[in-house]
Design a protein around this motif. Structure first.
Motif, PDB file in Angstrom:
ATOM      1  N   LEU C 493      24.089 -87.530  37.832  1.00 33.99           N
ATOM      2  CA  LEU C 493      24.240 -88.482  36.741  1.00 33.99           C
ATOM      3  C   LEU C 493      24.003 -87.832  35.392  1.00 33.99           C
ATOM      4  O   LEU C 493      24.796 -87.985  34.454  1.00 33.99           O
ATOM      5  N   LEU C 494      22.884 -87.112  35.279  1.00 28.71           N
ATOM      6  CA  LEU C 494      22.563 -86.475  34.003  1.00 28.71           C
ATOM      7  C   LEU C 494      23.640 -85.467  33.622  1.00 28.71           C
ATOM      8  O   LEU C 494      24.066 -85.389  32.475  1.00 28.71           O
ATOM      9  N   ASN C 495      24.072 -84.700  34.623  1.00 27.81           N
ATOM     10  CA  ASN C 495      25.128 -83.728  34.389  1.00 27.81           C
ATOM     11  C   ASN C 495      26.390 -84.418  33.891  1.00 27.81           C
ATOM     12  O   ASN C 495      27.048 -83.982  32.956  1.00 27.81           O
ATOM     13  N   GLY C 496      26.715 -85.549  34.523  1.00 28.09           N
ATOM     14  CA  GLY C 496      27.906 -86.281  34.111  1.00 28.09           C
ATOM     15  C   GLY C 496      27.785 -86.859  32.721  1.00 28.09           C
ATOM     16  O   GLY C 496      28.727 -86.837  31.930  1.00 28.09           O
ATOM     17  N   LEU C 497      26.602 -87.356  32.376  1.00 29.27           N
ATOM     18  CA  LEU C 497      26.427 -87.995  31.077  1.00 29.27           C
ATOM     19  C   LEU C 497      26.378 -86.992  29.936  1.00 29.27           C
ATOM     20  O   LEU C 497      26.807 -87.290  28.831  1.00 29.27           O
ATOM     21  N   PHE C 498      25.800 -85.820  30.196  1.00 29.28           N
ATOM     22  CA  PHE C 498      25.531 -84.909  29.092  1.00 29.28           C
ATOM     23  C   PHE C 498      26.406 -83.672  29.046  1.00 29.28           C
ATOM     24  O   PHE C 498      26.248 -82.849  28.159  1.00 29.28           O
ATOM     25  N   SER C 499      27.316 -83.514  29.990  1.00 32.51           N
ATOM     26  CA  SER C 499      28.191 -82.353  29.921  1.00 32.51           C
ATOM     27  C   SER C 499      29.165 -82.526  28.796  1.00 32.51           C
ATOM     28  O   SER C 499      29.646 -83.628  28.556  1.00 32.51           O
ATOM     29  N   ASN C 500      29.418 -81.445  28.085  1.00 32.30           N
ATOM     30  CA  ASN C 500      30.562 -81.526  27.199  1.00 32.30           C
ATOM     31  C   ASN C 500      31.395 -80.260  27.251  1.00 32.30           C
ATOM     32  O   ASN C 500      30.929 -79.211  27.702  1.00 32.30           O
ATOM     33  N   GLU C 501      32.615 -80.402  26.801  1.00 34.98           N
ATOM     34  CA  GLU C 501      33.576 -79.331  26.991  1.00 34.98           C
ATOM     35  C   GLU C 501      34.379 -79.061  25.741  1.00 34.98           C
ATOM     36  O   GLU C 501      34.750 -79.958  24.999  1.00 34.98           O
ATOM     37  N   THR C 564      43.888 -63.902  38.218  1.00 35.52           N
ATOM     38  CA  THR C 564      42.739 -64.777  38.433  1.00 35.52           C
ATOM     39  C   THR C 564      41.869 -64.787  37.198  1.00 35.52           C
ATOM     40  O   THR C 564      41.872 -63.851  36.408  1.00 35.52           O
ATOM     41  N   SER C 565      41.142 -65.865  37.062  1.00 36.48           N
ATOM     42  CA  SER C 565      40.282 -66.013  35.905  1.00 36.48           C
ATOM     43  C   SER C 565      38.855 -66.149  36.411  1.00 36.48           C
ATOM     44  O   SER C 565      38.565 -67.056  37.177  1.00 36.48           O
ATOM     45  N   GLU C 566      37.981 -65.216  36.043  1.00 34.38           N
ATOM     46  CA  GLU C 566      36.593 -65.287  36.492  1.00 34.38           C
ATOM     47  C   GLU C 566      35.736 -65.836  35.373  1.00 34.38           C
ATOM     48  O   GLU C 566      35.616 -65.221  34.309  1.00 34.38           O
ATOM     49  N   ALA C 567      35.124 -66.989  35.633  1.00 35.38           N
ATOM     50  CA  ALA C 567      34.276 -67.580  34.602  1.00 35.38           C
ATOM     51  C   ALA C 567      32.979 -66.807  34.498  1.00 35.38           C
ATOM     52  O   ALA C 567      32.537 -66.167  35.443  1.00 35.38           O
ATOM     53  N   ASP C 568      32.383 -66.844  33.319  1.00 33.48           N
ATOM     54  CA  ASP C 568      31.033 -66.308  33.190  1.00 33.48           C
ATOM     55  C   ASP C 568      30.098 -67.492  33.014  1.00 33.48           C
ATOM     56  O   ASP C 568      30.341 -68.358  32.166  1.00 33.48           O
ATOM     57  N   ILE C 569      29.070 -67.525  33.814  1.00 37.06           N
ATOM     58  CA  ILE C 569      28.169 -68.668  33.793  1.00 37.06           C
ATOM     59  C   ILE C 569      26.748 -68.184  33.585  1.00 37.06           C
ATOM     60  O   ILE C 569      26.259 -67.336  34.315  1.00 37.06           O
ATOM     61  N   LYS C 570      26.115 -68.691  32.538  1.00 30.35           N
ATOM     62  CA  LYS C 570      24.697 -68.370  32.353  1.00 30.35           C
ATOM     63  C   LYS C 570      23.906 -69.579  32.822  1.00 30.35           C
ATOM     64  O   LYS C 570      24.055 -70.672  32.274  1.00 30.35           O
ATOM     65  N   THR C 571      23.082 -69.343  33.839  1.00 26.18           N
ATOM     66  CA  THR C 571      22.359 -70.462  34.432  1.00 26.18           C
ATOM     67  C   THR C 571      20.901 -70.424  34.072  1.00 26.18           C
ATOM     68  O   THR C 571      20.250 -69.388  34.187  1.00 26.18           O
ATOM     69  N   THR C 572      20.386 -71.561  33.645  1.00 23.00           N
ATOM     70  CA  THR C 572      18.939 -71.672  33.498  1.00 23.00           C
ATOM     71  C   THR C 572      18.538 -72.947  34.210  1.00 23.00           C
ATOM     72  O   THR C 572      19.381 -73.717  34.646  1.00 23.00           O
ATOM     73  N   LEU C 573      17.255 -73.176  34.294  1.00 22.39           N
ATOM     74  CA  LEU C 573      16.784 -74.400  34.939  1.00 22.39           C
ATOM     75  C   LEU C 573      17.250 -75.637  34.191  1.00 22.39           C
ATOM     76  O   LEU C 573      17.327 -76.714  34.746  1.00 22.39           O
ATOM     77  N   SER C 575      20.164 -75.819  32.032  1.00 27.32           N
ATOM     78  CA  SER C 575      21.598 -76.060  31.915  1.00 27.32           C
ATOM     79  C   SER C 575      22.380 -74.821  32.286  1.00 27.32           C
ATOM     80  O   SER C 575      21.832 -73.731  32.409  1.00 27.32           O
ATOM     81  N   ASP C 576      23.662 -75.019  32.433  1.00 29.47           N
ATOM     82  CA  ASP C 576      24.567 -73.896  32.614  1.00 29.47           C
ATOM     83  C   ASP C 576      25.479 -73.819  31.412  1.00 29.47           C
ATOM     84  O   ASP C 576      25.930 -74.845  30.901  1.00 29.47           O
ATOM     85  N   ASN C 577      25.742 -72.602  30.955  1.00 26.17           N
ATOM     86  CA  ASN C 577      26.787 -72.401  29.970  1.00 26.17           C
ATOM     87  C   ASN C 577      27.941 -71.728  30.679  1.00 26.17           C
ATOM     88  O   ASN C 577      27.775 -70.669  31.282  1.00 26.17           O
ATOM     89  N   VAL C 592      40.741 -71.043  25.675  1.00 26.22           N
ATOM     90  CA  VAL C 592      39.301 -70.913  25.913  1.00 26.22           C
ATOM     91  C   VAL C 592      38.720 -72.253  26.330  1.00 26.22           C
ATOM     92  O   VAL C 592      38.908 -73.264  25.657  1.00 26.22           O
ATOM     93  N   ARG C 593      38.008 -72.257  27.472  1.00 29.83           N
ATOM     94  CA  ARG C 593      37.332 -73.474  27.907  1.00 29.83           C
ATOM     95  C   ARG C 593      35.858 -73.192  28.056  1.00 29.83           C
ATOM     96  O   ARG C 593      35.461 -72.405  28.911  1.00 29.83           O
ATOM     97  N   TYR C 594      35.074 -73.831  27.211  1.00 33.39           N
ATOM     98  CA  TYR C 594      33.630 -73.644  27.289  1.00 33.39           C
ATOM     99  C   TYR C 594      32.999 -74.967  27.699  1.00 33.39           C
ATOM    100  O   TYR C 594      33.330 -76.014  27.153  1.00 33.39           O
ATOM    101  N   GLN C 595      32.118 -74.912  28.677  1.00 35.97           N
ATOM    102  CA  GLN C 595      31.455 -76.145  29.093  1.00 35.97           C
ATOM    103  C   GLN C 595      29.958 -75.986  29.055  1.00 35.97           C
ATOM    104  O   GLN C 595      29.424 -74.976  29.505  1.00 35.97           O
ATOM    105  N   TYR C 596      29.309 -77.003  28.535  1.00 34.33           N
ATOM    106  CA  TYR C 596      27.856 -77.046  28.569  1.00 34.33           C
ATOM    107  C   TYR C 596      27.466 -78.028  29.657  1.00 34.33           C
ATOM    108  O   TYR C 596      27.853 -79.197  29.603  1.00 34.33           O
ATOM    109  N   LYS C 597      26.775 -77.555  30.679  1.00 35.80           N
ATOM    110  CA  LYS C 597      26.514 -78.401  31.827  1.00 35.80           C
ATOM    111  C   LYS C 597      25.016 -78.449  32.116  1.00 35.80           C
ATOM    112  O   LYS C 597      24.476 -77.544  32.741  1.00 35.80           O
TER     113      LYS C 597
END
Lengths: 176, 121, 626
Positions: C493-501, C564-573, C575-577, C592-597
């Motif tokens: 739920l939180l991920n869905g509410l607060f993700s932006n792209e 192929t397109s390999e995303a780069d993901i920085k993960t913390t407790l 959020s993910d960028n 360019v597609r950037y998502q804050y998750k």
């Protein structure tokens, strides 16, 4: 008794489901001729490839009943493959309007110089939106339309085969 | 005391379920293209795909929106050209009412079964 | 060479199967004390044969034996060893052999672990499981033999698709199959117990382990698939309601329901019929899944080779099994007796019935959504799509009452309880969740109509499950799993509410503003590596306090030509960028597609917690039964 009825009806419904799923296996996955007779909105202008002239797209199609539209690009390998078949259409005096899809005009002209020009007219579609108006999904694609009723008659997705050419010929001949 | 509450809950949710997903997304083009199937991809939406077809579709959607067309009109226009299956959300019509109805009927049926298995004494 | 071993051991296994079916059938009709020694011997032989067959295939892949058609189609000398091995089950034929392997190994383990059980019951289980095994053997030998040969022997294989060379994707099938195939044992033992007449609390205790094993593997299997999709597919999503995903979720709903029902059966000897029905349904769903994915009847990004003839076989086999089990059920129903007919309305039994009710509803939504298009097309010719909006519209509203029930159901007492008890704890928790939700929703950009009750209830449930750790009302495994589940719902739920792209076309050197951040494309480095050309982009995401560097990559392979397109993901407790980019035809521009998750990692952690609860229940022999 009641239990037996439940059992038999469950068995029957299972058999029906089985038959439907069995039929589902054989259903064709060819979605290309899904929406035939869908309407084309001819109210946009297009640019010709060769002299940059801007015309109403309608003018290209309101002379004949049936017209053939071929979507192609110089960078598209299967388009090269179907090219001889397109030239065949030209030899049969069948007019084909070419839509040059997301292409560089120079490359497009070179392509035609090298392989021959089967088209009676060529218009450009830099952003691909004109092709979508014709219900296309990619290149190469050939669409037979009725210019008078402004509707899509048949779509051929992918390079034209010999059978496709014969089919186009008979479609055109029927109408004339 | 519990039984009437059950029914109320069910009624409320059956009534408002259709309006639940009015998500505000970044832009309308995104919203529409997320609901369109990329026809040359296997299971990707137009929004997610970078294929030629998808990119052209995004332009078409944007153009139509600029012309003042509504979301529903755009879906109609595209369904007209490509068939119903280009839109991911199945609309409620005579073809699909069972699709939406069957799970709901099963839910009510399940509820009735439970009331038979459960006693108040 | 290994082709012969692999091939002929399957034939031997089939012959063994036929013997076992006949012998066990005969033996069930005579009053026999212990399993016939020959039966055990032949079963062991069969298991060994299948193991040999599987190993032969893996060896063929490892040594790149291209005389084997499956190896030729799916492998390549340049593949790293790990992926050569995993390639053996990453194709249609090999995966079926894996199914077969697990079917027979699980049967063997069952025979070992069930020595204290009724002999007739063990014989019948053997019989039913052998029917399934023989069906698979025939299917493999007739239509999907992994040991077909190619002549002349090619010097190189065809299978170098880079997308398939990924660690999560490599272990996802075996784990998932342990889950699926585990349901076969549940199926066989349930039918066996039904016919042998020993459905009851002691049987429930014994079968609970199998349900747990199957459930744990299925949960982890689904998790791995989602993780792979998130990290590899480049769209930043983890669930797409794709038919193949749905097909793994459906048995999961059923297994979860069955897990709870078996607990009631163990404790109170109730719901016998329903337990059998669930067992049959769960296995049927697993088998249907196999059918749907391999037959070409579905449109999906990851169906196997589309071959209708295989589809016809599996479909027929599946229906034979279903009709057989339905018939057996109806003719043996009278053996299911219960001293108690109903459960009291306020009790744990009823709470579990409610859980099942909702699980069945969720199952029906996914089932209908997945196969309705097939039915419609056959009956009517219309082709429609059923995508995420359908599933969200039907599932999300019903999540609300489910969360409510889950907040008090699991702590109800057996047999009879009262709801009138007013606990201050719960009131405080409820007020706390309203407060938390208020602050959350104020800051949320994307609200939808039901987000208010959903957020309040998911936090309520989360706090309740945390609070439960401090009382003695339930077992530790239940506490962990339920906590994990509430954490999962809350994170999603939180991920869905607060993700932006952010989605735009950029050139090197450009920077764009996005919310409170600035996204800059510093450079794109082109290099030739191994068998691909690498375009590595260097992005900077700056906000007031900090900046993050992300380096997504585009790879251009030549054999076969794939980009192929390999995303780069920085993960913390927190959020993910997530950043992914694609080359566009327009020179110099990149999409360019950037998502804050936010809280992305908690979605994975909570699912693991759910499984840990199950694992704990499995291994703790002396766990107090609440």
């Amino acid at each position: 008794m009641k239990k037996n009825i439940k059992f038999i009806s469950l068995l029957l419904s299972l058999i029906i489901v089985f038959i439907i799923l069995l039929k589902g296996l054989n259903v064709s996955k060819d979605y290309s001729n899904e929406k035939l007779n869908s309407k084309i909105d001819f109210s946009f202008k297009v640019k010709k490839l060769f002299n940059d002239e801007v015309i109403n797209i309608e003018d290209l199609f309101n002379q004949e009943d049936l017209s053939v539209v071929n979507i192609w690009a110089s960078w598209c390998a299967p388009c090269k493959d179907e090219h001889p078949n397109l030239m065949q259409l030209k030899d049969m005096n069948i007019k084909v309007v070419g839509i040059n899809y997301k292409d560089n005009p120079k490359n497009a002209k070179n392509f035609l110089n090298l392989l021959g020009n089967p088209y009676s007219e060529i218009i450009t579609d830099k952003d691909g939106t004109k092709s979508i108006e014709f219900g296309a999904i990619g290149v190469p694609e050939t669409i037979v339309i009725n210019g008078k009723t402004k509707s899509i008659i048949k779509k051929f997705i992918g390079p034209l085969s010999n059978e496709n050419i014969i089919e186009i010929k008979s479609l055109i001949n029927e109408k004339t | 005391m519990k039984k009437p509450k059950f029914i109320n809950l069910i009624l409320i949710f059956v009534l408002i379920f259709k309006t639940s997903y009015a998500n505000e997304l970044n832009s309308q083009v995104d919203q529409i293209t997320k609901n369109l199937r990329c026809l040359i991809c296997q299971g990707q939406s137009v929004y997610d795909s970078q294929s030629d077809f998808a990119i052209s579709m995004k332009t078409v959607v944007k153009n139509k929106l600029d012309e003042g067309k509504e979301e529903k009109e755009i879906y109609e226009y595209l369904k007209n050209k490509y068939g119903e299956w280009i839109v991911y959300e199945p609309e409620l019509n005579q073809n699909t009412f069972l699709l939406w109805l069957i799970p709901l009927i099963l839910f009510i049926f399940g509820g009735l079964l439970i009331t038979r298995k459960v006693s108040i004494k | 060479m290994s082709n012969y071993f692999g091939n002929y051991s399957l034939y031997i296994a089939l012959i063994a199967s036929i013997y076992l079916i006949i012998k066990s059938y005969i033996d069930t009709n005579i009053n026999i004390k212990n399993l016939n020694k020959n039966l055990v011997l032949i079963t062991s032989v069969q298991t060994v044969m299948i193991i040999i067959s599987f190993i032969s295939l893996v060896v063929a892949f490892i040594i790149s034996d291209f005389s084997n058609e499956t190896v030729f189609n799916n492998s390549h000398t340049l593949k790293p060893l790990f992926y050569k091995i995993s390639g053996s089950w990453g194709n249609h034929e090999g995966s079926l052999l894996l199914w077969l392997l697990v079917l027979s190994v699980f049967l063997y383990i069952f025979l070992l672990k069930s020595r204290s059980q009724n002999t007739k019951y063990r014989l019948l289980t053997l019989l039913f499981q052998q029917i399934i095994i023989s069906g698979f053997l025939i299917f493999i030998l007739l239509t999907s033999n992994p040991f077909n040969t190619v002549f002349p022997i090619p010097s190189e294989g065809l299978g170098l698709n880079p997308i398939l060379q990924d660690p999560a994707l490599a272990i996802h099938p075996p784990i998932l199959y342990f889950g699926y195939v585990g349901t076969s044992i549940i199926f066989s033992t349930s039918l066996a117990a039904l016919v042998a007449g020993n459905i009851g609390d002691s049987w429930a205790k014994h079968i609970k382990s199998w349900v747990l094993v199957s459930w744990i593997f299925l949960t982890i299997g689904i998790l791995l698939g989602s993780i792979w999709a998130y990290y590899e597919l480049g769209w930043g999503g983890f669930w797409f309601w794709d038919p193949v995903e749905n097909v793994s979720l459906m048995p999961w709903f059923c297994l979860t329901a069955l897990l709870h029902t078996v607990i009631v059966l163990e404790k109170r000897n109730l719901f016998k019929e329903w337990t059998i029905i669930l067992s049959i349904t769960t296995f049927s769903l697993s088998m249907s899944g196999t059918f749907l994915v391999r037959s070409g009847i579905l449109n999906s990004i990851h169906t196997f080779a589309n071959d209708p003839s295989r589809g016809i076989f599996i479909l027929s086999f599946l229906f034979v099994l279903v009709i057989m089990s339905v018939t057996i059920f109806f003719f043996n129903q009278k053996k299911l007796t219960s001293t108690i007919k109903n459960s009291f309305i306020i009790s744990k039994e009823t709470a579990i019935l409610v859980n099942n009710w909702f699980m069945m509803f969720f199952l029906s939504v996914v089932l209908v959504g997945t196969i309705y298009p097939i039915f419609l097309e056959v009956l009517n010719g219309s082709k429609i799509s059923v995508g995420p909006p359908f599933y969200h519209n039907l599932l999300i509203p019903f999540l609300i009452p489910f969360l409510v029930f889950m907040s008090f159901g699991p702590s109800l007492k057996w047999i009879k309880d009262k709801l009138k008890k007013f606990e201050y704890n719960l009131l405080i928790i409820f007020l706390a969740s309203i407060l938390i939700s208020y602050f959350i929703l104020i800051n949320a950009e994307k609200k939808f109509l039901l987000s208010v009750p959903l957020i309040i209830l998911s936090f309520y449930l989360l706090l309740v499950t945390i609070n439960d750790f401090f009382n003695k009302k339930s077992s530790l495994s239940q506490k962990i799993s339920h906590f994990g589940f509430s954490l999962l719902i809350t994170s999603i739920l939180l991920n869905g509410l607060f993700s932006n792209e952010f989605n735009a076309n950029m050139k090197v050197g450009e920077e764009r503003k996005f919310n409170d951040k600035v996204i800059k494309l510093n450079s794109v480095n082109v290099r030739d590596i191994d068998n691909y050309k690498s375009l590595k982009a260097n992005f900077e995401i700056k906000n007031q306090n900090s900046f993050i560097q992300l380096s997504p990559e585009v790879r251009i392979y030549q054999q076969p030509f794939t980009i192929t397109s390999e995303a780069d993901i920085k993960t913390t407790l927190f959020s993910d960028n997530f950043l992914v980019f694609n080359i566009l035809k327009d020179d110099g521009y990149y999409n360019v597609r950037y998502q804050y998750k936010p809280v992305m990692i908690w979605i994975w952690i909570s699912t693991i917690l759910i499984s840990i609860g199950g694992l704990l229940s499995l291994i703790k022999k002396n766990e107090k039964k609440y």
